[in-house]
Design an enzyme around this catalytic site. Structure first.
Site, PDB file in Angstrom:
ATOM      1  N   ASP A 290     -82.103  32.683  68.236  1.00  0.00           N
ATOM      2  CA  ASP A 290     -81.751  33.015  66.869  1.00  0.00           C
ATOM      3  C   ASP A 290     -81.883  31.695  66.101  1.00  0.00           C
ATOM      4  OD1 ASP A 290     -80.469  34.467  64.720  1.00  0.00           O
ATOM      5  OD2 ASP A 290     -78.758  33.159  65.117  1.00  0.00           O
ATOM      6  N   LYS A 291     -82.308  31.719  64.833  1.00  0.00           N
ATOM      7  CA  LYS A 291     -82.597  30.463  64.129  1.00  0.00           C
ATOM      8  C   LYS A 291     -81.346  29.777  63.584  1.00  0.00           C
ATOM      9  CE  LYS A 291     -84.284  30.416  59.882  1.00  0.00           C
ATOM     10  NZ  LYS A 291     -83.439  29.555  59.025  1.00  0.00           N
TER      11      LYS A 291
ATOM     12  N   ASP B  67     -75.322  33.687  67.738  1.00  0.00           N
ATOM     13  CA  ASP B  67     -74.019  33.132  67.371  1.00  0.00           C
ATOM     14  C   ASP B  67     -73.194  34.047  66.497  1.00  0.00           C
ATOM     15  OD1 ASP B  67     -75.424  33.037  65.050  1.00  0.00           O
ATOM     16  OD2 ASP B  67     -74.750  31.049  64.461  1.00  0.00           O
TER      17      ASP B  67
ATOM     18  N   ASP C 144     -75.513  39.735  66.612  1.00  0.00           N
ATOM     19  CA  ASP C 144     -76.361  39.454  67.774  1.00  0.00           C
ATOM     20  C   ASP C 144     -75.826  40.136  69.032  1.00  0.00           C
ATOM     21  OD1 ASP C 144     -78.101  37.778  66.370  1.00  0.00           O
ATOM     22  OD2 ASP C 144     -76.816  36.035  66.678  1.00  0.00           O
TER      23      ASP C 144
ATOM     24  N   THR D 293     -85.788  35.976  64.010  1.00  0.00           N
ATOM     25  CA  THR D 293     -84.980  35.717  62.817  1.00  0.00           C
ATOM     26  C   THR D 293     -85.147  36.792  61.755  1.00  0.00           C
ATOM     27  OG1 THR D 293     -84.604  34.117  61.042  1.00  0.00           O
ATOM     28  CG2 THR D 293     -86.826  34.226  61.891  1.00  0.00           C
TER      29      THR D 293
END
Length: 692
Positions: free
Chosen positions: A387-388, A582, A586, A535
């Protein structure tokens, strides 16, 4: 945009907490550890181990003192040394000394045998108990009339070496437990509670939410909380693995167990000690140390089979030698040696020692293992999906430039007006603008008639002026002409400020790529692991970040519920996928991935869907985790290979297959070999290190 301190709410795949392979007094069972601030008061696991080590040490020295006269009085030793120590009643004295060695020195093994029989779980203690009882009973019979030579000296040396082996082994196990005990002892026992103008010292475990405590210079923080007044630098390395001290000011969170620098400050307690971050970490580590992975279950099964093989081979060896004309004493000696050498000691310890060491070491470096199998399987990862925001990037939008389009407004005025509209928003863009205002020490004015423009911005009246803070999409929709020289940077997010429907300027914000990200991606490449960016951002931003970091590919403009599908697609292509995320959105993807890694959860470690939690948002930790997972698995395999290989070679020698070639092992030699194999396993486990 995700809040990186949100809880993962989905139910997780938590491993049941099992017990390690049964051996003396449950050496590896950490269930007696007390969590919370008074953890190191009373009988902790550490104290329990210390008492047991002292007991083995005492028994060893008593048996050592008795073994010398036992050997001097033994006929076999006298023949070897050409001595003649024979007097009236010498055989009875020998029997009396050997009986003390058998009962006092052998007691831990005899009581362990009884416990295993009661639990219908024969193991190592059954083998040792059976072997020493057979040796003692036969030797005692020779004193009272049975024809043959006793082997009291073999019995004494066997028990002596067994006690030494256990003493050394328990010290190694205690070393692994110490890592966890150090975490437990981080919590101070007392806290300075602020009550009006008075300060009272109270026990840490009596603190509750909303209490105010004082932290003096050099002290440990007694509870999780928010700084109410004062500031200081805190060392959180023992909790998060982050080596440099972190500045903490009013409003910042502090973690119990971190060490204060030179400042003093007051903290409003967030919750009771039992719910603190440190207590959660200790519980997590404890559960993980007790949970069983597939490798552990394999070792347990092998140890059970080894016990059966030892008993069957031992009795078979006795029958073979006795029925082929050897003396009863020789046949007994072969049986005892086979059973001793076959003790599944090294095999039983091979995995638990590595487990205890790796789990506690990980916690010290900010890698929290909730699911042992997930951790051990990290060696199989072929693709990591990142994840970005907050993982590869800092996760905080910062103002990168302010561009003025109206001569009547300066930079400070433009951001002051924008901040009035953003002050009530939790959005990362708003946070970035408000941080800039704080840095510039600008007072934020009051906003009236506040209204959100769905998906495109906000509007309000500030000091009588109608102000809008909007996205480029709003300008296009309302046919505004884009300002001259305006080009949207791939890595920037831009908001425009309108005063009375006239463009006054724009503010560009960017989420900076973490300096450690490129190094982490390179490490993964070196390990032949593909890295993919997943993303919700647009294609341009995703392509820019992916290219800058040298990632293998990216998947952009993905809505939260679609992340799960993308993980499934990769798995469908035969990839072993790890997902790092995070935020709460997610959670489904973390659960779907072969290994879910929750990143940047900080003090929120209740990331139920993730098998592994990384305390810091540092992407280097992900690379460290994988390398450490591989190192841990290697140690387990090395230990299992050694423990089984040793038995494959030593067992036939003990049974006497090379007897005709003059090679035969005595019970004492068997005990030495067994002890050495256990010590090798313990030392190998203790050499495990985290590369950071």
């Amino acid at each position: 945009m995700k809040n990186q301190h949100e809880h993962h709410t989905m139910g997780g795949h938590k491993m049941p907490a099992g017990k390690h392979v049964a051996h003396n007094d449950d050496v590896m069972d950490h269930s007696k550890i007390k969590h919370g601030s008074n953890a190191h008061m009373g009988m902790s696991e550490h104290d329990h181990h210390a008492v047991m080590i002292a007991d083995f040490k005492k028994r060893f020295y008593v048996v050592l003192a008795l073994t010398i006269p036992v050997m001097m009085l033994s006929m076999q030793i006298q023949q070897w040394l050409h001595l003649d120590i024979n007097f009236s009643g010498s055989s009875y004295l020998l029997f009396a000394l050997a009986s003390v060695v058998f009962v006092y020195g052998g007691w831990p093994f005899l009581s362990g045998w009884m416990s295993e029989m009661k639990a219908k779980n024969p193991g190592m203690m059954t083998l040792i108990g059976f072997a020493i009882t057979v040796a003692y009973a036969y030797s005692a019979a020779t004193v009272f009339g049975l024809k043959g030579m006793d082997f009291f000296w073999e019995l004494a040396t066997l028990i002596l070496i067994m006690l030494l082996g256990h003493w050394i082994e328990m010290r190694s196990v205690m070393g692994a437990s110490n890592e966890l005990e150090l975490l437990v002892q981080l919590m101070p026992a007392d806290a300075h509670m602020v009550m009006g103008d008075q300060i009272h010292d109270v026990k840490t475990d009596t603190l509750k939410e909303k209490d105010v405590i004082l932290i003096k210079p050099g002290e440990k923080v007694a509870a999780d909380g928010i700084i109410l007044e004062g500031e200081s630098y805190l060392n959180e390395s023992m909790l998060t693995g982050e080596s440099k001290s972190v500045q903490k000011v009013k409003g910042d969170k502090v973690i119990a167990g971190s060490i204060n620098g030179n400042g003093s400050f007051k903290v409003t307690v967030s919750h009771a000690a039992k719910d603190s971050y440190l207590s959660q970490v200790v519980k997590l580590v404890d559960d993980a140390q007790k949970s069983k992975s597939q490798t552990q279950l394999l070792a347990d099964t092998a140890a059970k089979w080894l016990t059966v093989i030892a008993l069957v081979t031992g009795i078979g060896t006795f029958l073979y030698w006795y029925l082929t004309g050897q003396t009863l004493a020789f046949a007994m000696e072969r049986m005892v040696t086979v059973i001793v050498i076959c003790c599944p000691h090294a095999l039983g310890l091979a995995v638990p020692l590595v487990v205890a060491k790796s789990t506690a070491l990980s916690a010290k470096h900010g890698l929290l293992i909730k699911n042992r199998t997930a951790f051990e399987n990290s060696r199989k990862i072929t693709t990591i999906v990142f994840d970005k925001t907050g993982t590869l990037t800092v996760g905080k939008f910062e103002v990168s430039k302010i561009v003025l389009l109206d001569k009547g407004v300066d930079e400070k005025e433009l951001i002051r007006l924008a901040s009035a509209l953003e002050q009530n928003s939790e959005h990362p863009i708003a946070t970035g603008i408000l941080q800039k205002v704080k840095d510039l020490k600008i007072t934020i004015p009051k906003a009236e008639n506040f209204k959100a423009i769905t998906g495109q911005g906000v509007e309000a009246t500030v000091a009588g002026k109608k102000i809008r803070v909007v996205s480029p999409g709003y300008l296009k929709e309302h046919k505004f002409t884009m300002p001259d020289g305006f080009t949207a940077n791939d890595s920037e997010t831009v908001v425009f400020v309108l005063i009375y429907n006239k463009l006054a300027g724009y503010i560009a914000l960017s989420d900076k790529i973490r300096p450690e990200s490129a190094e982490a991606i390179k490490t993964l490449k070196d390990e032949n692991i593909k890295s993919i960016l997943l993303t919700g951002d647009n294609n341009k931003v995703a392509a820019s970040v992916s290219k800058t970091l040298g990632m293998d590919s990216f998947i952009a403009e993905v809505l939260p519920h679609q992340k799960l599908e993308k993980i499934k697609e990769l798995q469908g292509k035969g990839e072993f996928v790890a997902m790092t995320g995070d935020g709460v959105n997610d959670a489904p993807a973390l659960a779907q991935a072969d290994i879910g890694i929750a990143v940047g959860s900080g003090s929120d470690i209740a990331a139920e869907t993730a098998g592994i939690v990384l305390v810091n948002s540092n992407p280097k930790d992900i690379a460290s985790l994988i390398l450490f997972g591989k190192a841990t698995y290697r140690k387990m395999v090395q230990n299992l290979a050694w423990a089984t290989g040793y038995n494959v070679i030593a067992l036939p020698l003990a049974a006497g297959v090379l007897y005709n070639q003059g090679i035969v092992l005595s019970p004492a030699a068997g005990a030495v070999l067994m002890t050495v194999s256990t010590v090798v396993v313990a030392i190998n486990a203790s050499l495990l290190k985290v590369k950071v």
